[in-house]
Design a protein around this motif. Structure first.
Motif, PDB file in Angstrom:
ATOM      1  N   ARG A  46      10.931   9.389   4.202  1.00 56.08           N
ATOM      2  CA  ARG A  46      11.064  10.418   5.246  1.00 56.08           C
ATOM      3  C   ARG A  46      12.500  10.503   5.751  1.00 56.08           C
ATOM      4  NH1 ARG A  46       5.929   8.635   7.545  1.00 56.08           N
ATOM      5  NH2 ARG A  46       7.008   7.560   9.237  1.00 56.08           N
ATOM      6  N   TRP A  47      13.220   9.386   5.684  1.00 57.61           N
ATOM      7  CA  TRP A  47      14.591   9.341   6.197  1.00 57.61           C
ATOM      8  C   TRP A  47      15.635   9.366   5.081  1.00 57.61           C
ATOM      9  CZ3 TRP A  47      15.477  10.198  11.161  1.00 57.61           C
ATOM     10  CH2 TRP A  47      14.410  10.024  12.044  1.00 57.61           C
ATOM     11  N   GLY A  48      15.178   9.502   3.840  1.00 59.26           N
ATOM     12  CA  GLY A  48      16.104   9.596   2.719  1.00 59.26           C
ATOM     13  C   GLY A  48      16.871   8.329   2.429  1.00 59.26           C
ATOM     14  N   VAL A  49      16.257   7.158   2.690  1.00 61.27           N
ATOM     15  CA  VAL A  49      16.978   5.894   2.521  1.00 61.27           C
ATOM     16  C   VAL A  49      16.235   4.928   1.596  1.00 61.27           C
ATOM     17  CG1 VAL A  49      18.222   6.033   4.710  1.00 61.27           C
ATOM     18  CG2 VAL A  49      15.939   4.998   4.666  1.00 61.27           C
ATOM     19  N   THR A  50      15.474   5.458   0.637  1.00 59.23           N
ATOM     20  CA  THR A  50      14.727   4.576  -0.255  1.00 59.23           C
ATOM     21  C   THR A  50      15.634   3.718  -1.137  1.00 59.23           C
ATOM     22  OG1 THR A  50      14.525   6.408  -1.830  1.00 59.23           O
ATOM     23  CG2 THR A  50      12.663   6.029  -0.352  1.00 59.23           C
ATOM     24  N   ASP A 108       0.804  -1.234   0.000  1.00 59.84           N
ATOM     25  CA  ASP A 108       0.000   0.000   0.000  1.00 59.84           C
ATOM     26  C   ASP A 108       0.835   1.281   0.000  1.00 59.84           C
ATOM     27  OD1 ASP A 108       0.831   0.539   2.650  1.00 59.84           O
ATOM     28  OD2 ASP A 108      -0.992  -0.294   3.538  1.00 59.84           O
ATOM     29  N   GLY A 109       2.172   1.151  -0.033  1.00 58.04           N
ATOM     30  CA  GLY A 109       3.032   2.326  -0.140  1.00 58.04           C
ATOM     31  C   GLY A 109       3.533   2.890   1.172  1.00 58.04           C
ATOM     32  N   THR A 110       3.019   2.409   2.299  1.00 54.91           N
ATOM     33  CA  THR A 110       3.433   2.941   3.601  1.00 54.91           C
ATOM     34  C   THR A 110       4.918   2.692   3.854  1.00 54.91           C
ATOM     35  OG1 THR A 110       1.216   2.480   4.447  1.00 54.91           O
ATOM     36  CG2 THR A 110       2.931   2.931   6.078  1.00 54.91           C
ATOM     37  N   TYR A 111       5.387   1.523   3.454  1.00 58.39           N
ATOM     38  CA  TYR A 111       6.786   1.149   3.643  1.00 58.39           C
ATOM     39  C   TYR A 111       7.720   2.167   2.986  1.00 58.39           C
ATOM     40  CZ  TYR A 111      11.020  -1.637   2.537  1.00 58.39           C
ATOM     41  OH  TYR A 111      12.311  -2.086   2.352  1.00 58.39           O
ATOM     42  N   LEU A 112       7.471   2.478   1.712  1.00 59.45           N
ATOM     43  CA  LEU A 112       8.319   3.434   1.002  1.00 59.45           C
ATOM     44  C   LEU A 112       8.168   4.850   1.556  1.00 59.45           C
ATOM     45  CD1 LEU A 112       8.249   2.443  -2.795  1.00 59.45           C
ATOM     46  CD2 LEU A 112      10.206   2.443  -1.231  1.00 59.45           C
TER      47      LEU A 112
END
Length: 319
Positions: free
Chosen positions: A288-292, A279-283
């Motif tokens: 938010r922390w710049g670690v995608t 659902d996109g929550t993970y990404l």
């Protein structure tokens, strides 16, 4: 007009009843899913809470916000992921501070239900040694790198360049194991060749990552060795003082540690994490922390967020 309203009202009521009835299965299903997790025997150490052991000295993954209190003071992308997992299981997030080198022992040593925490999330690279003791749920990918003084005066770009030099590292990490193996003094399980056997690295080991990093800043160490997101965080935090000395290990999966004798909790966590990815929550949390760049693209972390194949968790080394 009044009569017309009276005539229409039954139809409106009927329509409302139909709408409520059509929505009820969705509401009921959501409530049932939530209740299932609460009613299952998850063997939690504290009813109504997901107790999470972590070593909160490893920003940006897990660290303490001095301006917050209680559970809210535990911050970082690992902590935000754990919060969301707890919420999806209908549980309160209950973080517990622990020493990195004893977290897994504390998790697995006592009988089920008598340990300090239900799970541990603290940037654990998945490796065979850890998998013998706990089950690991892949959720992120992390590489390793060196932190050096600005300008890299000693030209440190790889583990080979560390021979004979003072190097700071955190206790219990794969990086410590690699330095010990580089010196020919370890157990040989890290995959690092004994390149410094004739001129050993002067290993300076500490209980926390920030203590290790401080040795580089104050000039007591020529480098520190840690996971790449940590190197990047301290580089941004100390501009003009330190920089990245080199990427030594490409990203490999890290995992949430769960006891082997609690399959119900492991299944619930895996399902919740898969839902977060879908659902996109993970990404959103990682963004938010710049670690995608370390995001997993599937439940086993065999691909990155863009679908690029990565190393199998079972073949990965340890942090």
């Amino acid at each position: 007009m009044f009569r017309r309203l009276l005539q229409v009202r039954p139809a409106m009521i009927g329509l409302t009843v139909l709408l409520i009835a059509s929505l009820f299965p969705v509401i009921s299903a959501a409530a049932t899913a939530n209740a299932t997790y609460q009613e299952q025997d998850l063997a939690l150490v504290q009813d109504g809470s997901l107790t999470v052991a972590t070593s909160p000295d490893y920003p940006p993954a897990e660290f303490i916000d001095p301006e917050a209190e209680g559970a809210d003071s535990f911050t970082g992308y690992d902590m935000d992921l754990a919060r969301e997992l707890a919420s999806r299981l209908g549980l309160e997030f209950n973080p517990q501070q622990a020493s990195f080198d004893t977290i897994i022992t504390d998790l697995t040593g006592p009988p089920l239900g008598q340990q300090r925490a239900d799970i541990a999330i603290s940037s654990f690279t998945i490796n065979a040694e850890r998998q013998e003791r706990v089950n690991m749920i892949p959720y992120f990918r992390i590489g390793e790198s060196l932190l050096v003084p600005s300008g890299n005066p000693n030209g440190i770009d790889s583990v080979d360049d560390l021979c004979g030099r003072p190097v700071a590292v955190q206790n219990g990490t794969i990086e410590l194991s690699e330095l010990q193996d580089a010196n020919g003094e370890g157990d040989g399980t890290s995959g690092q060749d004994p390149v410094c056997q004739d001129d050993p690295v002067q290993i300076l080991s500490f209980d926390t990552a920030d203590q290790a990093i401080l040795q580089v800043i104050n000039g007591r160490a020529d480098a520190s060795y840690q996971d790449d997101p940590v190197t990047g965080y301290y580089t941004e935090l100390n501009p003009g003082q330190v920089e990245v000395g080199g990427i030594t290990v490409e990203p490999a999966p890290v995992g949430i540690a769960v006891r082997k004798d609690n399959p119900a909790l492991e299944t619930a966590l895996r399902e919740a994490l898969a839902a977060m990815m879908a659902d996109g929550t993970y990404l959103e949390i990682l963004d938010r922390w710049g670690v995608t760049s370390g995001a997993c693209g599937d439940a086993e972390c065999t691909t990155g967020a863009g679908g690029t194949p990565v190393a199998s968790p079972q073949a990965s080394p340890a942090s």
